[in-house]
Design a protein around this motif. Structure first.
Motif, PDB file in Angstrom:
ATOM      1  N   GLN A 401       0.822  -1.207   0.000  1.00 22.85           N
ATOM      2  CA  GLN A 401       0.000   0.000   0.000  1.00 22.85           C
ATOM      3  C   GLN A 401       0.857   1.258   0.000  1.00 22.85           C
ATOM      4  N   MET A 404       2.135   1.701  -3.396  1.00 28.92           N
ATOM      5  CA  MET A 404       1.041   2.145  -4.260  1.00 28.92           C
ATOM      6  C   MET A 404       0.844   3.654  -4.148  1.00 28.92           C
ATOM      7  N   GLN A 412      -4.792   1.632  -2.792  1.00 27.99           N
ATOM      8  CA  GLN A 412      -5.605   0.547  -3.319  1.00 27.99           C
ATOM      9  C   GLN A 412      -6.799   0.297  -2.401  1.00 27.99           C
ATOM     10  N   TYR A 413      -7.952   0.028  -2.997  1.00 28.65           N
ATOM     11  CA  TYR A 413      -9.202   0.018  -2.251  1.00 28.65           C
ATOM     12  C   TYR A 413      -9.266  -1.098  -1.214  1.00 28.65           C
ATOM     13  N   TYR A 423      -8.350   6.794  -1.562  1.00 26.60           N
ATOM     14  CA  TYR A 423      -8.512   5.624  -2.400  1.00 26.60           C
ATOM     15  C   TYR A 423      -8.535   6.028  -3.872  1.00 26.60           C
ATOM     16  N   CYS A 424      -8.009   5.128  -4.699  1.00 28.34           N
ATOM     17  CA  CYS A 424      -7.948   5.403  -6.131  1.00 28.34           C
ATOM     18  C   CYS A 424      -9.342   5.329  -6.753  1.00 28.34           C
ATOM     19  N   TRP A 432      -4.629   5.095 -12.509  1.00 29.01           N
ATOM     20  CA  TRP A 432      -4.312   4.225 -11.385  1.00 29.01           C
ATOM     21  C   TRP A 432      -4.396   2.737 -11.748  1.00 29.01           C
ATOM     22  N   TYR A 436      -1.519   0.266 -10.966  1.00 34.04           N
ATOM     23  CA  TYR A 436      -1.737  -0.803  -9.992  1.00 34.04           C
ATOM     24  C   TYR A 436      -1.324  -2.158 -10.548  1.00 34.04           C
ATOM     25  N   HIS A 440       1.560  -4.404  -9.027  1.00 38.42           N
ATOM     26  CA  HIS A 440       1.244  -5.728  -8.489  1.00 38.42           C
ATOM     27  C   HIS A 440       2.089  -6.806  -9.167  1.00 38.42           C
TER      28      HIS A 440
END
Length: 653
Positions: A401, A404, A412-413, A423-424, A432, A436, A440
């Protein structure tokens, strides 16, 4: 008399070596003296053995023994920081763990339709275009909120695509138009999709908003996986914009989820459960969370003395595109641990009674230097975002996170928010998704460094679960049980219950044996020294005093000899230089005295008559010697004034 060989060598060294100050033999003489006087028998046999073959054999044996000692001692040092595992089992009253229960469907679909209407509409269009079936014209409710005002544009930017034979041309499943894919990179599973054409592949493309040629194409082996992944991508965008208070209302309440509850043979209710909101699973409820300072315990094992709950699942209100299974998820954990239900949760079936038997184990590992674990995470340079006790999962999720937020500018949610982050969502952060997925990918390949930074916890608790399932309710009891449950909860459910909407869960200790697994040092300092002594005595007949002797001779004395010789050479060079400058001839006092003339040396081994005859004479500076006897002093002088008569008579005769 006979003189010991060692003392002879000492006397010879003192006689022959030129020194100033204390005696300073050469290294070869020092080694010879050591071999003759040490307690290690091999070294002595090297010196006193006759014949080259015998001497060579002793040299080989001695060097082999030294090599074996070094090897064995190195093994002892390497094994010094090893740990032995001990298991202790004790029977006692055990604290009951926290049990977190979530519905697999995070939010009621009937409440979410206003927010997901555009997304559901696009998903149905894709299904109709790709698979050729339709549910007919569905009545889509439009929300008055602003979620859908930009949703269509975003769906056009990231639509589902169908590729033929891995070509650069793809068909937009939303509009049916073909587009050319530039700079694509295939990821995930590029297997063939089971559709009408065996060569068709379905996926979606993500591109960098700042560089349209930098794109990544994600393909899937099944259209189901592709549609679900694409749906979740847009679903997270929508959910990230909904306030937390609203999402809690859209999810299940404790009255909705829990129908009956028993613990340790006594009735319980929603007051024994604590709600917390999980980003992916909605409202979850934790039994025995310990937030009020009280942790329940049980003194008897067996299913009747554990936790028994009946859950209302309400399958009819499930999101058809988000989840494809029905039931609940539970996780058993410590009160101070965060429930990672999405990672290690256990699924509970509907229309079944699920019994989960537990065995409790506490584990304790040794920290450095025995293992690379952390006590409480204080030495890990990663902020704990979960407000729970440290664990490896917390560290990895927090590390990702943080990366991120640093790389993509938003969080990230599915994970907690760092301080000052948001949050994106595609409104504020249109790039995003691409960021992401790229990030990842690096995380999975261990390129972010999180796996290298994060460590296991030294202390942790574990509940080993054994699950068994039985049909529930039985055919004989189904009718009356469903009627009673519908009557008890009729004011909240307002309809007759079906057994596929219910799940029966039992969590209990199979026994009250607490297993404690601990690591203890396999070696102590006393054991290490004893092992060293055993190796030295076995291979070299040596003791601690012998080791001290080796250190003294091979390090202290040898270094002293080398330094003294260097000092003598430097001093001689300086004296010669000073003499050359002044032009003075060398003085007698400048000459070095021989070792046996050094007054500082005290020879404890006095020379015998034979060795005294072999003493070398000084060449330049003759020493004072005993003068020859005066033979006139040999005449006898009587001490008496008159000689005895018998003496005279003898003399006359």
């Amino acid at each position: 008399g006979a003189v010991a060989p060692g003392k002879k060598i000492t006397a010879r060294i003192k006689r022959t070596l030129p020194v100033k100050g204390p005696q300073a033999p050469t290294l070869s003489e020092l080694m010879r003296w050591y071999c003759l006087n040490t307690n290690t028998h091999g070294c002595r046999r090297i010196v006193v053995s006759r014949g080259r073959l015998r001497r060579f054999i002793w040299i080989l044996l001695t060097l082999s023994a030294v090599g074996l000692i070094l090897w064995q001692c190195a093994e002892l040092l390497l094994n010094y920081y090893s740990a032995s595992v001990s298991v202790t089992v004790q029977f006692q009253k055990l604290p009951f763990p926290a049990v977190t229960i979530c519905n697999i469907n995070p939010y009621k679909y009937s409440s979410m339709k206003d927010y997901l209407s555009e997304l559901d509409k696009e998903t149905k269009k894709a299904l109709e275009t790709f698979y050729g079936f339709s549910e007919g014209k569905s009545k889509v409710r439009r929300s008055v909120d602003e979620w859908n005002s930009t949703g269509s544009d975003f769906f056009e930017q990231i639509p589902l695509l169908k590729f033929e034979d891995f070509s650069r041309t793809a068909t937009d499943l939303r509009s049916g138009h073909k587009r050319k894919i530039e700079g694509s990179v295939f990821h995930k599973d590029s297997s063939i999709v089971n559709s009408g054409d065996s060569n068709d592949i379905i996926g979606f493309q993500l591109c960098d908003a700042n560089n349209s040629s930098d794109c990544a194409l994600y393909t899937f082996s099944s259209g189901v996986n592709a549609i679900q992944e694409w749906y979740k991508l847009h679903y997270m965008n929508i959910m990230a914009q909904i306030p937390l208070e609203t999402k809690e209302k859209l999810s299940y309440s404790a009255d909705d989820l829990l129908l009956t509850c028993f613990f340790d043979g006594l009735s319980c209710d929603k007051r024994h459960f604590t709600r917390f909101h999980h980003p992916l699973h909605g409202n979850c409820y934790t039994f025995n969370s310990g937030e009020n300072g009280t942790i329940l315990s049980t003194s008897t094992g067996g299913s009747e003395y554990g936790l028994q709950v009946v859950l209302y699942i309400d399958e009819a209100d499930y999101n058809p595109f988000l989840v494809t299974s029905t039931g609940a998820k539970i996780i058993v954990h410590d009160q101070n641990e965060y429930p990672f239900i999405e990672d290690i949760g256990t699924e509970i079936e509907t229309a079944a009674a699920t019994s989960i038997g537990m065995h409790f184990t506490r584990s304790r590992k040794l920290s450095k230097p025995y293992s690379d674990c952390t006590e409480n995470g204080a030495d890990i340079p990663v902020e704990n975002l979960y407000n729970k006790s440290y664990s490896l999962q917390i560290c990895l999720h927090s590390c990702f996170q943080k990366a991120m937020v640093d790389s993509c500018g938003c969080a990230q949610y599915a994970q907690p928010l760092p301080a000052g982050a948001e949050y994106c969502n595609y409104k504020k952060n249109p790039n995003w998704m691409y960021c992401y997925y790229r990030l990842h990918e690096k995380f999975v390949k261990e390129q972010l460094g999180c796996q290298q930074i994060c460590k296991d916890a030294c202390s942790f608790k574990e509940w080993t679960l054994t699950t068994s399932i039985a049909q529930w309710p039985s055919t004989a009891s189904e009718d009356w049980m469903l009627r009673v449950l519908s009557w008890d909860k009729g004011q909240k459910i307002n309809k007759k219950l079906n057994k596929t909407d219910l799940a029966n869960l039992m969590v209990f200790y199979k026994d009250l044996n607490e297993r404690f697994i601990s690591e203890n040092p396999a070696n102590t300092l006393v054991t290490l020294l004893s092992n060293f002594g055993g190796q030295l005595g076995l291979w070299m007949s040596c003791s601690v005093v012998c080791v001290i002797e080796i250190v003294e001779v091979f390090f202290i004395d040898s270094l002293s000899i080398v330094m003294r010789r260097q000092w003598q050479k430097a001093k001689k060079w300086w004296n010669d230089r000073q003499r050359d400058r002044s032009g003075k001839p060398p003085q007698a006092g400048d000459l070095e005295r021989q070792g046996h003339d050094n007054p500082v040396c005290i020879d404890e081994d006095l020379p015998t008559f034979n060795t005294a005859l072999r003493l070398p004479l000084p060449q330049d500076n003759p020493l004072p010697r005993t003068p020859p006897p005066n033979y006139s002093t040999l005449r006898l002088e009587t001490a008496f004034t008159e000689q005895l008569p018998d003496t005279l008579e003898v003399g006359q005769h």
